[in-house]
Motif scaffolding. Structure first.
Motif, PDB file in Angstrom:
ATOM      1  N   PRO A  70       0.829  -1.213   0.000  1.00 12.99           N
ATOM      2  CA  PRO A  70       0.000   0.000   0.000  1.00 12.99           C
ATOM      3  C   PRO A  70       0.860   1.258   0.000  1.00 12.99           C
ATOM      4  O   PRO A  70       1.924   1.312   0.605  1.00 12.99           O
ATOM      5  CB  PRO A  70      -0.804  -0.128   1.294  1.00 12.99           C
ATOM      6  CG  PRO A  70      -0.001  -1.021   2.162  1.00 12.99           C
ATOM      7  CD  PRO A  70       0.683  -1.990   1.252  1.00 12.99           C
ATOM      8  N   GLU A  71       0.383   2.274  -0.716  1.00  9.73           N
ATOM      9  CA  GLU A  71       1.038   3.577  -0.721  1.00  9.73           C
ATOM     10  C   GLU A  71       0.075   4.592  -0.136  1.00  9.73           C
ATOM     11  O   GLU A  71      -1.088   4.668  -0.551  1.00  9.73           O
ATOM     12  CB  GLU A  71       1.406   3.979  -2.153  1.00  9.73           C
ATOM     13  CG  GLU A  71       2.113   5.318  -2.233  1.00  9.73           C
ATOM     14  CD  GLU A  71       2.456   5.710  -3.658  1.00  9.73           C
ATOM     15  OE1 GLU A  71       3.154   6.725  -3.830  1.00  9.73           O
ATOM     16  OE2 GLU A  71       2.025   5.013  -4.591  1.00  9.73           O
ATOM     17  N   PRO A  72       0.526   5.381   0.806  1.00  8.90           N
ATOM     18  CA  PRO A  72      -0.369   6.358   1.434  1.00  8.90           C
ATOM     19  C   PRO A  72      -0.893   7.378   0.427  1.00  8.90           C
ATOM     20  O   PRO A  72      -0.144   7.833  -0.454  1.00  8.90           O
ATOM     21  CB  PRO A  72       0.516   7.039   2.483  1.00  8.90           C
ATOM     22  CG  PRO A  72       1.662   6.111   2.693  1.00  8.90           C
ATOM     23  CD  PRO A  72       1.865   5.400   1.405  1.00  8.90           C
ATOM     24  N   SER A  73      -2.166   7.697   0.521  1.00  9.90           N
ATOM     25  CA  SER A  73      -2.719   8.751  -0.329  1.00  9.90           C
ATOM     26  C   SER A  73      -2.276  10.105   0.207  1.00  9.90           C
ATOM     27  O   SER A  73      -1.941  10.250   1.382  1.00  9.90           O
ATOM     28  CB  SER A  73      -4.248   8.669  -0.343  1.00  9.90           C
ATOM     29  OG  SER A  73      -4.759   8.857   0.959  1.00  9.90           O
ATOM     30  N   ARG A  74      -2.258  11.102  -0.659  1.00  9.59           N
ATOM     31  CA  ARG A  74      -1.804  12.417  -0.251  1.00  9.59           C
ATOM     32  C   ARG A  74      -2.373  13.482  -1.178  1.00  9.59           C
ATOM     33  O   ARG A  74      -2.735  13.206  -2.313  1.00  9.59           O
ATOM     34  CB  ARG A  74      -0.287  12.484  -0.279  1.00  9.59           C
ATOM     35  CG  ARG A  74       0.321  12.075  -1.607  1.00  9.59           C
ATOM     36  CD  ARG A  74       1.820  12.191  -1.606  1.00  9.59           C
ATOM     37  NE  ARG A  74       2.405  11.533  -2.771  1.00  9.59           N
ATOM     38  CZ  ARG A  74       3.656  11.697  -3.173  1.00  9.59           C
ATOM     39  NH1 ARG A  74       4.459  12.505  -2.504  1.00  9.59           N
ATOM     40  NH2 ARG A  74       4.119  11.063  -4.222  1.00  9.59           N
ATOM     41  N   ASP A  75      -2.452  14.698  -0.664  1.00 11.27           N
ATOM     42  CA  ASP A  75      -2.820  15.826  -1.500  1.00 11.27           C
ATOM     43  C   ASP A  75      -1.590  16.273  -2.282  1.00 11.27           C
ATOM     44  O   ASP A  75      -0.481  16.321  -1.747  1.00 11.27           O
ATOM     45  CB  ASP A  75      -3.340  16.976  -0.644  1.00 11.27           C
ATOM     46  CG  ASP A  75      -4.670  16.640   0.005  1.00 11.27           C
ATOM     47  OD1 ASP A  75      -5.445  15.882  -0.588  1.00 11.27           O
ATOM     48  OD2 ASP A  75      -4.923  17.138   1.125  1.00 11.27           O
ATOM     49  N   LYS A 132      -5.837  12.678 -13.792  1.00 12.89           N
ATOM     50  CA  LYS A 132      -7.131  12.708 -13.108  1.00 12.89           C
ATOM     51  C   LYS A 132      -8.199  12.978 -14.154  1.00 12.89           C
ATOM     52  O   LYS A 132      -8.206  14.033 -14.791  1.00 12.89           O
ATOM     53  CB  LYS A 132      -7.163  13.790 -12.034  1.00 12.89           C
ATOM     54  CG  LYS A 132      -8.471  13.807 -11.235  1.00 12.89           C
ATOM     55  CD  LYS A 132      -8.404  14.786 -10.096  1.00 12.89           C
ATOM     56  CE  LYS A 132      -9.723  14.838  -9.328  1.00 12.89           C
ATOM     57  NZ  LYS A 132     -10.104  13.517  -8.773  1.00 12.89           N
ATOM     58  N   ARG A 142       6.413  15.561  -6.544  1.00 11.40           N
ATOM     59  CA  ARG A 142       5.183  15.226  -7.261  1.00 11.40           C
ATOM     60  C   ARG A 142       4.236  16.424  -7.200  1.00 11.40           C
ATOM     61  O   ARG A 142       4.069  17.039  -6.154  1.00 11.40           O
ATOM     62  CB  ARG A 142       4.529  13.992  -6.634  1.00 11.40           C
ATOM     63  CG  ARG A 142       3.330  13.430  -7.402  1.00 11.40           C
ATOM     64  CD  ARG A 142       2.808  12.189  -6.685  1.00 11.40           C
ATOM     65  NE  ARG A 142       1.649  11.608  -7.345  1.00 11.40           N
ATOM     66  CZ  ARG A 142       1.705  10.631  -8.252  1.00 11.40           C
ATOM     67  NH1 ARG A 142       2.876  10.123  -8.585  1.00 11.40           N
ATOM     68  NH2 ARG A 142       0.603  10.150  -8.794  1.00 11.40           N
TER      69      ARG A 142
END
Length: 408
Positions: free
Chosen positions: A6-11, A155, A172
Motif C-alpha cells: 500500500p502507498e499512502p494517499s496524499r494531496d 485525473k 510530485r
C-alpha cells in the motif's frame, strides 16, 4: 513475498495551469507547442529528458526525411518545412556510412523543378545543434519548458482530463489545462487517461545507431533498423532474426539498451581503439524503438489509402521509402472516443501497423504536431471542433490540405 504494497494517499500541490499542455518534446511536441503558442495559447511542453527532439536527436535518428513525393512536388509544409530549415541553418551533417548523402540544395536554394525532381527534400542534421536550436525557438516564442519531468498519472472526470500528475526534481505535483496533446511517441498519456490504444504487433528489432569520428570525418553508423512491417519483409531476411522489443516495459528497455551498447562497442572496436583518427563520438540517450503503442482513434488510416481525399485533412505527407505516394492525414486520426480534451501527434496517431512505418517519421510528426497544437489552442473538445475553423487556421499558417492544391 507480497505482490503489492500500500502507498499512502496524499494531496498533491498544483504547480501550474495552462491553456495547452503537451507531453513529449520530440519533433511532434515541438511543432505542437509552437503551433499552440502562435494561436495565443498559454503553452507548456513537458519532456522527460534534458534534450528536445526525441528519437531525432537523443535517439540519433538524425535524418530529416522527405517533405516531397519524390516526383518534384513538395507535400509537407508549414512547421514541417520550417523545422527542416532550422535543422540545417548552420550546415548539413556530412554523409555517414550509408550510400547517399542527405543533401537538398535544389529545394533549399530555389532550384528548378527539374533539379527538385532529381533529389528528395531531405537532410542529415547535427542532432545536438538541432536540439538546442529548437529549444531557443520555443523559448523565444514564449513556450514554457519543463525538463526532467515524467507524467505518471491523469485525473479524469466526466470524460475529460482535469489534471496531469507529474514527478521531477521538485517532487510530485499536478498540472491543470483546458486541453492536452500526447506527443510522447508511446501514447503514454492516452494510456494513463484510459483512452483506447493499440500496440505494434510485431515488435521492434534491435537498433544501435551511433556517431564516430573516423578518417577525419564525423559519420553516422546505422546498425539495425526497427521499422520493417511484416507485410514488407522477405522470408529469411535479417529483419526476421533476433529478439523483438515492445518498447513498453522498463526491464525490457533496459536489456535493449545494454544490448545496443554492446553492439556499439563491438562495432567501434572492430576498427581499432581510440586514436586521433578514430573516436566514439556520440551514442543515443534514448532507446531506438520506433513503433510501440498508439492511439486507437476515431479513424485509423491505412497505407493503401494513398491519393485519397479526406474532407477533414490537416496536411499531407509522402512516403519516405519510395517516390510517388501522397497521403492526406484526416483530423480524426488525432483524437479518440473516450477523452474529449486529449489528442495525439507524431508516431502515436491512429494508423494501421503498415501505415505506422510511414507516419512515424519527422515530417509526419511535424505535420500532425502543428495540427494538434493548433486544434488544442482552439478547443477543449477535439471531436466537437469545427473542422473548417481548424483548416482555416492551418491554411493561414501556410499548410495546403489536399493533393489537388499541390503544384510543381
Amino acid at each position: 513475498m507480497a505482490h503489492t504494497i500500500p502507498e499512502p494517499s496524499r494531496d498533491v500541490p498544483i504547480s501550474g495551469e495552462y491553456d495547452v499542455v503537451i507531453v513529449g518534446g520530440g519533433i511532434a511536441g515541438i511543432a505542437a507547442a509552437l503551433a499552440a503558442r502562435r494561436q495565443g495559447a498559454k503553452t507548456l511542453l513537458i519532456e522527460k529528458q534534458f534534450l528536445l527532439g526525441g528519437l531525432a536527436t537523443a535517439g540519433l535518428i538524425a535524418i530529416y526525411l522527405p517533405l516531397c513525393d519524390g516526383m518534384g512536388r513538395q507535400v509537407s509544409f508549414g512547421l514541417a518545412e520550417e523545422l527542416l530549415r532550422l535543422s540545417v541553418r548552420h550546415g548539413y551533417e556530412p554523409a555517414g556510412d550509408h550510400h547517399s548523402q542527405y543533401f537538398c540544395p535544389a529545394w533549399l536554394e530555389g532550384g528548378s523543378p527539374q533539379a527538385r525532381a532529381g533529389e528528395r527534400f531531405e537532410a542529415e542534421f547535427n542532432a545536438n545543434l538541432f536540439a538546442i536550436l529548437c529549444e531557443q525557438q520555443l523559448l523565444q516564442e514564449g513556450v514554457a519548458l519543463l525538463y526532467g519531468t515524467s507524467v505518471c498519472g491523469a485525473k479524469v472526470e466526466n470524460g475529460r482530463i482535469k489534471a496531469l500528475f507529474i514527478e521531477n526534481k521538485s517532487g510530485r505535483s499536478a498540472i491543470l489545462a483546458r486541453s492536452f496533446v500526447d506527443a510522447s511517441g508511446d501514447a503514454d498519456l492516452c494510456h494513463l487517461a484510459g483512452e483506447h490504444t493499440a500496440t505494434f504487433a510485431q515488435g521492434n528489432v534491435l537498433a544501435s545507431w551511433y556517431f564516430q569520428h573516423t578518417g577525419g570525418r564525423f559519420a553516422l553508423r546505422m546498425l539495425g533498423f526497427a521499422d520493417i512491417p511484416d507485410k514488407y519483409k522477405q522470408p529469411g531476411s535479417e529483419a526476421e532474426k533476433g529478439r523483438r522489443y515492445t518498447g513498453l516495459d522498463a526491464q525490457e528497455l533496459s536489456e535493449l539498451t545494454c544490448a545496443s551498447h554492446a553492439n556499439i562497442l563491438a562495432d567501434f572496436l572492430s576498427k581499432g581503439g581510440i586514436s586521433p583518427d578514430h573516436a566514439l563520438a556520440n551514442i543515443a540517450t534514448t532507446p531506438q524503438v520506433r513503433m510501440t503503442r498508439r492511439l486507437d482513434g476515431a479513424y485509423t488510416l491505412d497505407d493503401a489509402q494513398m491519393h485519397t481525399a479526406f474532407e477533414d485533412s490537416i496536411g499531407m505527407i509522402g512516403d519516405w521509402r519510395k517516390p510517388g505516394p501522397v497521403y492526406e492525414l484526416p483530423y480524426r486520426t488525432l483524437y479518440g472516443n473516450r477523452i474529449a480534451n486529449l489528442c495525439s501527434a507524431g508516431r502515436c496517431i491512429s494508423v494501421t501497423d503498415a501505415m505506422w512505418d510511414i507516419s512515424r517519421v519527422i515530417p509526419a510528426c511535424a505535420v500532425t504536431g502543428q495540427a494538434a497544437g493548433t486544434a488544442a489552442a482552439l478547443t477543449g473538445n477535439f471531436a466537437a471542433l469545427s473542422v473548417p475553423v481548424l483548416q482555416a487556421a492551418l491554411r493561414k499558417a501556410g499548410v495546403p490540405l489536399h493533393e489537388g492544391e499541390l503544384f510543381r
